[in-house]
Scaffold this active site. Structure first.
Site, PDB file in Angstrom:
ATOM      1  N   LYS A 173      55.364  19.825  21.560  1.00  0.00           N
ATOM      2  CA  LYS A 173      54.092  20.623  21.976  1.00  0.00           C
ATOM      3  C   LYS A 173      53.421  21.086  21.467  1.00  0.00           C
ATOM      4  O   LYS A 173      54.041  22.000  21.481  1.00  0.00           O
ATOM      5  CB  LYS A 173      54.544  20.863  23.703  1.00  0.00           C
ATOM      6  CG  LYS A 173      52.781  21.351  24.251  1.00  0.00           C
ATOM      7  CD  LYS A 173      52.903  21.757  25.697  1.00  0.00           C
ATOM      8  CE  LYS A 173      52.051  23.087  26.131  1.00  0.00           C
ATOM      9  NZ  LYS A 173      52.326  23.222  27.487  1.00  0.00           N
ATOM     10  N   LEU A 174      52.868  21.056  20.849  1.00  0.00           N
ATOM     11  CA  LEU A 174      52.795  22.074  19.020  1.00  0.00           C
ATOM     12  C   LEU A 174      51.128  22.779  19.866  1.00  0.00           C
ATOM     13  O   LEU A 174      50.037  22.552  20.291  1.00  0.00           O
ATOM     14  CB  LEU A 174      51.336  21.419  18.101  1.00  0.00           C
ATOM     15  CG  LEU A 174      52.899  20.148  17.197  1.00  0.00           C
ATOM     16  CD1 LEU A 174      52.633  19.861  16.176  1.00  0.00           C
ATOM     17  CD2 LEU A 174      54.199  20.880  16.836  1.00  0.00           C
ATOM     18  N   LYS A 175      51.175  24.204  19.598  1.00  0.00           N
ATOM     19  CA  LYS A 175      50.342  24.833  20.281  1.00  0.00           C
ATOM     20  C   LYS A 175      49.248  24.568  19.185  1.00  0.00           C
ATOM     21  O   LYS A 175      49.447  24.775  17.968  1.00  0.00           O
ATOM     22  CB  LYS A 175      50.819  26.778  20.761  1.00  0.00           C
ATOM     23  CG  LYS A 175      51.346  26.599  21.388  1.00  0.00           C
ATOM     24  CD  LYS A 175      50.447  26.462  23.281  1.00  0.00           C
ATOM     25  CE  LYS A 175      50.814  26.668  24.232  1.00  0.00           C
ATOM     26  NZ  LYS A 175      49.793  26.591  25.434  1.00  0.00           N
ATOM     27  N   ASP A 178      48.572  21.821  23.131  1.00  0.00           N
ATOM     28  CA  ASP A 178      48.191  22.084  23.796  1.00  0.00           C
ATOM     29  C   ASP A 178      46.994  23.545  23.122  1.00  0.00           C
ATOM     30  O   ASP A 178      47.521  24.445  22.418  1.00  0.00           O
ATOM     31  CB  ASP A 178      48.710  23.150  24.111  1.00  0.00           C
ATOM     32  CG  ASP A 178      48.040  24.334  26.067  1.00  0.00           C
ATOM     33  OD1 ASP A 178      47.467  24.346  26.297  1.00  0.00           O
ATOM     34  OD2 ASP A 178      49.511  24.617  26.558  1.00  0.00           O
ATOM     35  N   ASN A 225      45.073  25.484  25.177  1.00  0.00           N
ATOM     36  CA  ASN A 225      44.805  26.841  26.048  1.00  0.00           C
ATOM     37  C   ASN A 225      43.278  27.534  25.681  1.00  0.00           C
ATOM     38  O   ASN A 225      43.277  28.735  25.927  1.00  0.00           O
ATOM     39  CB  ASN A 225      45.328  27.911  25.746  1.00  0.00           C
ATOM     40  CG  ASN A 225      47.031  27.543  25.827  1.00  0.00           C
ATOM     41  OD1 ASN A 225      48.148  27.977  25.388  1.00  0.00           O
ATOM     42  ND2 ASN A 225      47.676  27.619  26.655  1.00  0.00           N
ATOM     43  N   GLU A 259      45.908  18.932  25.892  1.00  0.00           N
ATOM     44  CA  GLU A 259      46.319  20.288  27.119  1.00  0.00           C
ATOM     45  C   GLU A 259      45.045  20.762  26.561  1.00  0.00           C
ATOM     46  O   GLU A 259      44.507  21.990  25.711  1.00  0.00           O
ATOM     47  CB  GLU A 259      47.432  20.734  26.651  1.00  0.00           C
ATOM     48  CG  GLU A 259      47.626  21.606  28.538  1.00  0.00           C
ATOM     49  CD  GLU A 259      49.162  22.140  28.206  1.00  0.00           C
ATOM     50  OE1 GLU A 259      49.688  21.496  27.822  1.00  0.00           O
ATOM     51  OE2 GLU A 259      49.302  23.147  29.212  1.00  0.00           O
ATOM     52  N   ASP A 307      45.823  21.975  32.435  1.00  0.00           N
ATOM     53  CA  ASP A 307      46.192  23.044  32.876  1.00  0.00           C
ATOM     54  C   ASP A 307      45.379  23.666  33.591  1.00  0.00           C
ATOM     55  O   ASP A 307      45.318  23.896  34.266  1.00  0.00           O
ATOM     56  CB  ASP A 307      47.157  23.702  31.551  1.00  0.00           C
ATOM     57  CG  ASP A 307      47.286  25.168  31.978  1.00  0.00           C
ATOM     58  OD1 ASP A 307      48.534  25.465  33.101  1.00  0.00           O
ATOM     59  OD2 ASP A 307      48.650  24.932  30.979  1.00  0.00           O
ATOM     60  N   LYS A 350      51.697  23.678  37.021  1.00  0.00           N
ATOM     61  CA  LYS A 350      52.225  25.231  37.045  1.00  0.00           C
ATOM     62  C   LYS A 350      52.524  25.505  38.374  1.00  0.00           C
ATOM     63  O   LYS A 350      51.178  25.802  39.035  1.00  0.00           O
ATOM     64  CB  LYS A 350      51.731  25.664  35.913  1.00  0.00           C
ATOM     65  CG  LYS A 350      52.089  25.860  34.824  1.00  0.00           C
ATOM     66  CD  LYS A 350      51.458  26.637  33.514  1.00  0.00           C
ATOM     67  CE  LYS A 350      51.372  26.393  32.203  1.00  0.00           C
ATOM     68  NZ  LYS A 350      50.643  27.010  31.793  1.00  0.00           N
ATOM     69  N   GLY A 372      55.310  25.699  32.101  1.00  0.00           N
ATOM     70  CA  GLY A 372      56.411  26.048  31.393  1.00  0.00           C
ATOM     71  C   GLY A 372      55.425  27.930  31.642  1.00  0.00           C
ATOM     72  O   GLY A 372      54.511  27.302  30.967  1.00  0.00           O
TER      73      GLY A 372
END
Ligand code: NPQ
Ligand code: MG
Length: 371
Positions: free
Chosen positions: A161-163, A189, A191, A214, A239, A263, A291
């Site tokens: 998974k790459l941010k 992801d 965020n 995500e 998420d 989560k 996580g």
């Protein structure tokens, strides 16, 4: 079960490397641990709140405060407790799901240790080991990213998974695809770093055949995610937006996501996390376990959850050494790209007292007599 006392312990653990996301760079983890004492057994819970309210509105000092002043007094007043009663007893307190989750986890652990049942068995696990994915932070340059991904693949991780964030998306994803090939299980992801106005830009990720994107948009923008999902071919996974089973049902029925990151801390505990698993399964929506850079205490419980049947995608259930040189429990290790599900009573792992002491920055013991 009777609650004798609750210990709040703060620990500070350095990360093996800085972890950069669209909301900032962290170099250490400041974690709140909850230990409950009952006549039959002690139990442990880990609060996933970060030091600052940058992932969600919760933060570790606030969580310690609300546990001490608002949650624990209600639990002592409730008299005899079970893990299943924790959420109903704490229901009058709005929000603070990460704080509630830590307390519920500790009581659930104590209850299961007392009865000799593993958390995995209690939740309904169907696997003895779970596929491990790894979350790779934003780097300052692409060669550095390729080196990091390469070493995680060498270690055996089954999914990367790459941010991402604006300015660090198409080029790094393209570079990873080109270097590691089409068979690599790859997802990203954000965020919450984008807006719906970025939809055409995010459509440029379509050719890379990602497993999912995500949380591209702000947490309160379900309608935006539904609109985005119609404009891109990459599956949208939520998420931050999903704080309950009801949220998950609503997001799915409006088309805001086709995959859910579960989560336990974010949703108020392992019991609500299981309800999300169930509601998603009923809708044919796959889930995976997220996580929050947990120590072995939180990691053990996450791995138990990830062993449920509808956790069909690899989780951010990495080995301990992804984040820490020294874990506070026996370390979780990769075995052929999987992490073994603990089968001992409760969460199945126990903090190592000397290590815990070494990392501890403060402790406080709460009893029933406290005002
Ligand atoms: C996520 N976790 O899925 C989170 C974000 C997160 C593994 O990507 C310190 C520094 C703690 C960064 C906890 C992963 C963090 C952090 C969680 C990022 O969105
Ligand atoms: Mg995320």
């Amino acid at each position: 079960m009777k609650l004798n006392a609750v210990e709040l312990r703060r620990i500070a653990i350095p990360l093996v490397a800085p972890f950069r996301t669209s909301f900032g760079t962290q170099t250490k983890r400041d974690i709140l641990l909850v230990r409950v004492e009952t006549p039959e057994a002690d139990g442990w819970g880990e609060c996933v709140a970060l030091s600052e309210p940058v992932y969600s509105s919760e933060y570790v000092e606030g969580a310690a405060h609300v546990i001490r002043e608002h949650l624990v007094p209600r639990l002592f007043e409730a008299g005899s407790l079970s893990a299943a009663r924790v959420a109903p007893v704490l229901e009058p307190v709005r929000g603070h799901r990460m704080a509630k989750a830590a307390v519920e986890a500790a009581i659930l652990d104590a209850e299961l240790r007392a009865s000799g049942v593993s958390l995995a068995a209690h939740l309904g696990a169907v696997r003895e080991a779970v596929d491990a994915g790894v979350s790779v932070g934003i780097m300052s340059a692409i060669p550095e990213l390729l080196d990091a991904v390469s070493s995680y693949l060498d270690a055996g991780y089954r999914r990367i998974k790459l941010k991402i964030e604006p300015g660090w998306d198409v080029a790094p994803i393209q570079a990873v695809r080109e270097r590691f090939g089409d068979d690599l299980a790859l997802q990203v992801d954000a965020n919450t770093a984008y807006t719906l106005a970025d939809a055409r830009h995010l459509a440029k990720l379509d050719p890379f055949d990602l497993l999912l994107i995500e949380q591209p948009l702000p947490e309160d923008d379900l309608a935006g995610h539904a609109a985005l999902a119609r404009m891109i071919s990459t599956p949208v996974c939520l998420d931050e937006s999903i704080e309950s089973a009801r949220d998950a049902a609503a997001a799915i029925s409006m088309g805001a996501c086709s995959i859910v990151n579960v989560k336990p801390g974010r949703v108020g505990g392992y019991l609500e996390a299981r309800r999300i698993h169930d509601v998603c399964a009923a809708h044919g929506v796959p889930v995976w376990c997220g996580g929050m850079l947990e120590t072995g205490i939180g990691r053990a419980a996450n791995v138990a959850l990830a062993a449920l049947p509808n956790f069909t995608l690899p989780g951010d259930t990495s080995a301990s050494d992804r984040y820490f040189h020294q874990d506070v429990t026996e370390p979780f290790v990769l075995e052929d790209g999987r992490v073994r599900v603990p089968d001992g009573p409760g969460i199945g792992v126990t903090p190592i007292a000397a290590v815990l002491e070494q990392f501890t920055t403060s402790t406080e013991l709460l009893g029933p007599g406290r005002p």
